[in-house]
Design an enzyme around this catalytic site. Structure first.
Site, PDB file in Angstrom:
ATOM      1  N   GLY A   1      83.757  37.356  80.007  1.00  0.00           N
ATOM      2  CA  GLY A   1      84.532  36.975  78.832  1.00  0.00           C
ATOM      3  C   GLY A   1      85.136  38.270  78.326  1.00  0.00           C
ATOM      4  O   GLY A   1      84.485  39.322  78.387  1.00  0.00           O
TER       5      GLY A   1
ATOM      6  N   TYR B   1      84.178  29.206  83.620  1.00  0.00           N
ATOM      7  CA  TYR B   1      85.528  29.425  84.124  1.00  0.00           C
ATOM      8  C   TYR B   1      85.505  29.760  85.611  1.00  0.00           C
ATOM      9  O   TYR B   1      84.527  30.283  86.130  1.00  0.00           O
ATOM     10  CB  TYR B   1      86.273  30.514  83.343  1.00  0.00           C
ATOM     11  CG  TYR B   1      85.769  31.934  83.522  1.00  0.00           C
ATOM     12  CD1 TYR B   1      86.442  32.832  84.356  1.00  0.00           C
ATOM     13  CD2 TYR B   1      84.667  32.407  82.824  1.00  0.00           C
ATOM     14  CE1 TYR B   1      86.009  34.143  84.494  1.00  0.00           C
ATOM     15  CE2 TYR B   1      84.231  33.708  82.945  1.00  0.00           C
ATOM     16  CZ  TYR B   1      84.903  34.577  83.786  1.00  0.00           C
ATOM     17  OH  TYR B   1      84.470  35.868  83.926  1.00  0.00           O
TER      18      TYR B   1
ATOM     19  N   ASN C   1      95.356  40.101  73.307  1.00  0.00           N
ATOM     20  CA  ASN C   1      94.975  39.260  74.449  1.00  0.00           C
ATOM     21  C   ASN C   1      95.451  37.821  74.279  1.00  0.00           C
ATOM     22  O   ASN C   1      94.652  36.879  74.227  1.00  0.00           O
ATOM     23  CB  ASN C   1      93.460  39.308  74.660  1.00  0.00           C
ATOM     24  CG  ASN C   1      93.096  39.199  76.138  1.00  0.00           C
ATOM     25  OD1 ASN C   1      93.962  39.058  76.998  1.00  0.00           O
ATOM     26  ND2 ASN C   1      91.816  39.259  76.437  1.00  0.00           N
TER      27      ASN C   1
ATOM     28  N   LYS D   1      99.331  48.770  76.347  1.00  0.00           N
ATOM     29  CA  LYS D   1      98.996  48.921  77.766  1.00  0.00           C
ATOM     30  C   LYS D   1     100.144  48.372  78.610  1.00  0.00           C
ATOM     31  O   LYS D   1     100.657  47.296  78.334  1.00  0.00           O
ATOM     32  CB  LYS D   1      97.686  48.199  78.070  1.00  0.00           C
ATOM     33  CG  LYS D   1      96.481  48.787  77.348  1.00  0.00           C
ATOM     34  CD  LYS D   1      95.262  47.875  77.419  1.00  0.00           C
ATOM     35  CE  LYS D   1      95.367  46.740  76.427  1.00  0.00           C
ATOM     36  NZ  LYS D   1      94.132  45.904  76.379  1.00  0.00           N
TER      37      LYS D   1
ATOM     38  N   GLY E   1     100.811  53.032  82.812  1.00  0.00           N
ATOM     39  CA  GLY E   1      99.849  53.663  81.910  1.00  0.00           C
ATOM     40  C   GLY E   1      99.852  52.995  80.560  1.00  0.00           C
ATOM     41  O   GLY E   1      99.930  51.770  80.446  1.00  0.00           O
TER      42      GLY E   1
ATOM     43  N   ASP F   1      90.093  44.947  79.653  1.00  0.00           N
ATOM     44  CA  ASP F   1      88.803  45.034  78.965  1.00  0.00           C
ATOM     45  C   ASP F   1      88.130  46.374  79.255  1.00  0.00           C
ATOM     46  O   ASP F   1      87.541  46.992  78.361  1.00  0.00           O
ATOM     47  CB  ASP F   1      87.880  43.901  79.423  1.00  0.00           C
ATOM     48  CG  ASP F   1      88.539  42.541  79.322  1.00  0.00           C
ATOM     49  OD1 ASP F   1      89.398  42.353  78.438  1.00  0.00           O
ATOM     50  OD2 ASP F   1      88.187  41.656  80.135  1.00  0.00           O
TER      51      ASP F   1
END
Length: 323
Positions: A31, A90, A170, A230, A235, A266
């Protein structure tokens, strides 16, 4: 000297199935926020007290997940047991280049009902003991609307009380009713965010941004103090949004053997936060994030074995880079 010692990461963890439907399939867990918690605990090497905040079932799978988190050095005292629900599930499917697609079963997961747990008021008080709070757009998206607003109100109060807020946007369209709902929620979240960690693709998808500078200008207008964007193989880009500060570009080394990009962002977040909260410079912290992510994407699964990341995290903290 370490300025911040206790960090609480608020999110969910699900059972992960990785492989080919009705073919070879491996079982693990993951997650987005939990992935960052694991890699943060590894990267910090005991320098931070890393707490994971969620609700989880009391079934054998849930109990085994908690045990593994503890083995990673994560403090699980803020994980609320839910006797009525189990973890979500998932399935990851990978193409030949390591890019992934997901199928989810999470509508009745314990994490979705965190704020309805009878012990949540006690947990909310315990968050006052934290120095830093971290969550993602997924942490907000999985909650029912009323609970989402309650969490935002709690975070606003914690921010007013001096807690540092990190937020990874996200954006996952399937978790929101529409873009309008997501934008409204993100605007509320950005108003109390100290450090935003976003990706260029998400900003383009949700807000229609066409350039990095355009994203920075919009994030600044929403009240964010600092932001990292990001940008994959390019980069990342950093800017202090309090005033007219120049944009900083931190490049990354190309990776030729990409296997699975599932938790690249993450892992980057974990390395970056580990450095920043340990007093490292933005450049050094972002470089750590890049190095950690580049190692992780060369292996399958959201969470790779500890031995895979051990060398890069040890090398980072043995560096004498000035802050």
């Amino acid at each position: 000297m370490l300025m911040y010692k206790k960090i609480a990461l608020i999110g969910e963890c699900m059972i992960e199935l990785n492989g080919t439907p009705f073919g070879v399939m491996t079982q693990s867990y993951g997650g987005d926020v939990l992935n960052s918690a694991v890699y943060l605990a590894r990267a910090a090497g005991g320098r931070l007290d890393v707490h994971f905040v969620t609700a989880l079932g009391t079934d054998s799978l849930s109990e085994n997940m908690i045990s593994r988190w503890q083995q990673e050095g994560i403090n699980t005292s803020l994980v609320l047991p839910d006797n009525a629900r189990q973890p979500g599930l998932y399935l990851i499917q990978l193409d030949a280049s390591g890019e992934r697609t997901f199928l989810y079963w999470r509508n009745n997961s314990a994490a979705r009902y965190l704020l309805q747990h009878p012990d949540y008021p006690t947990l909310r008080q315990q968050l006052q003991n934290m120095d830093v709070l971290y969550l993602s757009g997924i942490s907000l998206a999985i909650l029912p609307e009323r609970d989402r607003q309650l969490l935002l109100a709690d975070l606003k109060q914690l921010s007013s009380d001096g807690k540092l807020i990190f937020f990874d946007s996200n954006y996952r369209p399937a978790l929101w009713e529409n873009k309008t709902q997501a934008r409204k929620c993100y605007q509320q979240m950005y108003a109390i965010t100290d450090m935003a960690l976003v990706t260029d693709d998400d900003e383009a998808n949700l807000w229609g941004d066409t350039a990095i500078e355009e994203s920075f200008q919009r994030l600044q207008s929403m009240g964010i103090k600092q932001a990292v964007i990001k940008a994959g193989e390019r980069g990342c880009f950093y800017r202090n949004l309090r005033g007219c500060n120049a944009m900083q570009h931190i490049t990354t080394q190309p990776v030729t053997s990409i296997v699975d990009t599932t938790s690249a962002g993450d892992a980057f977040n974990a390395g970056f936060i580990a450095g920043l909260l340990s007093g490292k410079s933005i450049y050094h912290s972002a470089s750590m994030g890049h190095q950690l992510a580049s190692v992780v994407i060369q292996h399958k699964g959201a969470i790779v074995p500890q031995a895979v990341t051990k060398e890069v995290t040890a090398r980072f903290f043995n560096s004498s880079e000035a802050t």
